[in-house]
Write a protein that holds these residues in place. Structure first.
Motif, PDB file in Angstrom:
ATOM      1  N   TYR A 100       0.837  -1.196   0.000  1.00 27.59           N
ATOM      2  CA  TYR A 100       0.000   0.000   0.000  1.00 27.59           C
ATOM      3  C   TYR A 100       0.870   1.243   0.000  1.00 27.59           C
ATOM      4  N   LEU A 101       0.304   2.288  -0.579  1.00 28.62           N
ATOM      5  CA  LEU A 101       0.873   3.624  -0.583  1.00 28.62           C
ATOM      6  C   LEU A 101      -0.326   4.537  -0.422  1.00 28.62           C
ATOM      7  N   GLN A 102      -0.367   5.274   0.666  1.00 31.43           N
ATOM      8  CA  GLN A 102      -1.563   6.029   1.010  1.00 31.43           C
ATOM      9  C   GLN A 102      -1.186   7.344   1.675  1.00 31.43           C
ATOM     10  N   ILE A 103      -2.037   8.323   1.534  1.00 31.62           N
ATOM     11  CA  ILE A 103      -1.904   9.571   2.280  1.00 31.62           C
ATOM     12  C   ILE A 103      -3.146   9.698   3.140  1.00 31.62           C
ATOM     13  N   LEU A 128      -7.693   8.335   8.242  1.00 36.71           N
ATOM     14  CA  LEU A 128      -8.591   8.174   7.104  1.00 36.71           C
ATOM     15  C   LEU A 128      -7.902   8.714   5.854  1.00 36.71           C
ATOM     16  N   PRO A 129      -8.104   8.029   4.714  1.00 34.96           N
ATOM     17  CA  PRO A 129      -7.495   8.498   3.467  1.00 34.96           C
ATOM     18  C   PRO A 129      -7.967   9.904   3.114  1.00 34.96           C
ATOM     19  N   MET A 130      -7.064  10.654   2.512  1.00 34.93           N
ATOM     20  CA  MET A 130      -7.351  12.018   2.079  1.00 34.93           C
ATOM     21  C   MET A 130      -7.388  12.054   0.559  1.00 34.93           C
ATOM     22  N   THR A 131      -8.138  13.003   0.005  1.00 35.25           N
ATOM     23  CA  THR A 131      -8.142  13.219  -1.438  1.00 35.25           C
ATOM     24  C   THR A 131      -7.461  14.529  -1.792  1.00 35.25           C
TER      25      THR A 131
END
Length: 121
Positions: free
Chosen positions: A65-68, A75-78
């Motif tokens: 995974y690679l997530q911000i 919680l994931p950000m957009t």
């Protein structure tokens, strides 16, 4: 904490061959790319992740995974509209490594932030 070459400190690093260790450096490079993009004013998370993923793909890293995420809620950000945390987990050979990098739109914080809790599990 980081090793002198930038790899997140972990007892698992000893399991890496020299070639795997070189490839593992892509984790910290990918997080630095994300931090640099945010520091330069990029706020679109997809654009930031594309830049970070290019580092991982270039080193032939099997990314789990690679997530911000929001650092308080995870919680994931957009969109980057305040503090954020970039997270990465990947397999290098048989070793699973994780790393993270605080991201911020405030002056210089993204470029100077170091991993809050880096390592491997």
């Amino acid at each position: 904490m980081r090793e002198t070459d930038g790899l997140a400190m972990s007892s698992r690093n000893a399991l890496l061959t020299p070639d795997e260790r070189e490839r593992a450096m892509a984790l910290s490079r990918s997080l630095r790319v994300a931090a640099a993009l945010v520091a330069a004013g990029e706020t679109n998370v997809n654009t930031i992740l594309e830049g970070a993923r290019a580092e991982l793909d270039g080193a032939h890293v099997l990314t789990e995974y690679l997530q911000i995420v929001n650092p308080d809620t995870l919680l994931p950000m957009t969109t980057i509209d305040g503090p954020a945390l970039a997270l990465v987990a990947a397999r290098i050979g048989n070793t699973r490594l994780i790393d993270n990098q605080p991201l911020s739109t405030t002056t210089g914080a993204a470029a100077h932030g170091s991993a809050q809790a880096a390592g491997s599990i």
